[in-house]
Design a protein around this motif. Structure first.
Motif, PDB file in Angstrom:
ATOM      1  N   GLN A  65      42.885  25.889  20.002  1.00 44.04           N
ATOM      2  CA  GLN A  65      43.424  27.294  20.435  1.00 44.04           C
ATOM      3  C   GLN A  65      42.784  28.564  20.530  1.00 44.04           C
ATOM      4  O   GLN A  65      42.687  29.655  20.939  1.00 44.04           O
ATOM      5  N   GLN A  66      41.804  28.573  19.082  1.00 44.43           N
ATOM      6  CA  GLN A  66      40.498  29.484  19.370  1.00 44.43           C
ATOM      7  C   GLN A  66      39.904  29.669  20.870  1.00 44.43           C
ATOM      8  O   GLN A  66      40.059  30.981  20.997  1.00 44.43           O
ATOM      9  N   GLU A  69      41.834  31.752  23.109  1.00 48.70           N
ATOM     10  CA  GLU A  69      42.280  32.535  22.831  1.00 48.70           C
ATOM     11  C   GLU A  69      41.345  33.646  22.860  1.00 48.70           C
ATOM     12  O   GLU A  69      41.090  34.852  23.584  1.00 48.70           O
ATOM     13  N   GLU A  70      39.629  33.107  22.977  1.00 49.53           N
ATOM     14  CA  GLU A  70      38.948  33.894  23.397  1.00 49.53           C
ATOM     15  C   GLU A  70      38.642  33.566  24.736  1.00 49.53           C
ATOM     16  O   GLU A  70      38.319  35.119  25.494  1.00 49.53           O
ATOM     17  N   LYS A  72      41.383  34.192  27.437  1.00 52.72           N
ATOM     18  CA  LYS A  72      42.099  35.017  26.937  1.00 52.72           C
ATOM     19  C   LYS A  72      41.893  36.780  27.049  1.00 52.72           C
ATOM     20  O   LYS A  72      41.967  37.739  27.378  1.00 52.72           O
ATOM     21  N   ARG A  73      40.925  37.027  25.669  1.00 53.55           N
ATOM     22  CA  ARG A  73      40.327  37.800  25.226  1.00 53.55           C
ATOM     23  C   ARG A  73      39.253  38.531  26.989  1.00 53.55           C
ATOM     24  O   ARG A  73      39.417  39.560  26.863  1.00 53.55           O
ATOM     25  N   GLN A 100      50.652  40.678  21.409  1.00 53.46           N
ATOM     26  CA  GLN A 100      50.204  39.908  22.591  1.00 53.46           C
ATOM     27  C   GLN A 100      51.447  39.458  23.519  1.00 53.46           C
ATOM     28  O   GLN A 100      51.338  39.294  24.497  1.00 53.46           O
TER      29      GLN A 100
END
Length: 159
Positions: A65-66, A69-70, A72-73, A100
């Motif tokens: 998940q991290q 998210e990274e 996506k960022r 989001q």
């Protein structure tokens, strides 16, 4: 002084301090207790190993998940100019769910090829307004039945 007699493994002390020889049946009882204790120990070890596996799976999921998210960022950072990125991060401080939502819209637009170059602050504002318009059109209105509560029908003076 009291001296206790030396006992062999097959002997025990009786309440009157005499030495009693244990029978073979006592050995089978302690053997059964050892088997029960061994079974409990095995079950405890299995549950502990299962718990460790669950913890490991949870850590792997958290790590995935991290990483997502990274990624996506990084993609959002590559889509937006610095001013627009700053506006989006300020929006996230106030309304994280809206941030989001905007990020998902930006990623969908980029994946569909509708974004060719980096978006400016003004373009981000337009996208945010479009998201607000979509959200406003999906609101639910409640229509309540009206009651006829006219107090004119009741004559309180002649009660």
């Amino acid at each position: 002084r009291f001296k206790s007699p030396r006992l062999t493994p097959r002997q025990r002390c009786a309440p009157d301090d005499s030495v009693v020889e244990e029978a073979g049946a006592g050995q089978s009882l302690s053997g059964a207790m050892n088997a029960d204790e061994e079974r409990r120990a095995r079950e405890a070890a299995q549950s502990q190993a299962g718990g460790e596996m669950d913890m490991q799976k949870m850590q792997e999921q958290r790590q995935q998940q991290q990483e997502t998210e990274e990624r996506k960022r990084i993609m959002v950072r590559s889509i937006l100019m610095p001013e627009a990125l700053e506006r989006l991060s300020r929006l996230g401080m106030v309304k994280p769910e809206k941030q989001q939502q905007i990020e998902m819209m930006l990623l969908q637009l980029a994946q569909s090829g509708q974004i060719q170059e980096k978006l400016s602050d003004a373009a981000l504002v337009q996208i945010m307004e479009r998201a607000d318009a979509q959200r406003a059109s999906s609101t639910i209105k409640f229509q309540r039945k009206r009651r006829d509560d006219s107090d004119d029908d009741i004559d309180l003076d002649n009660l």
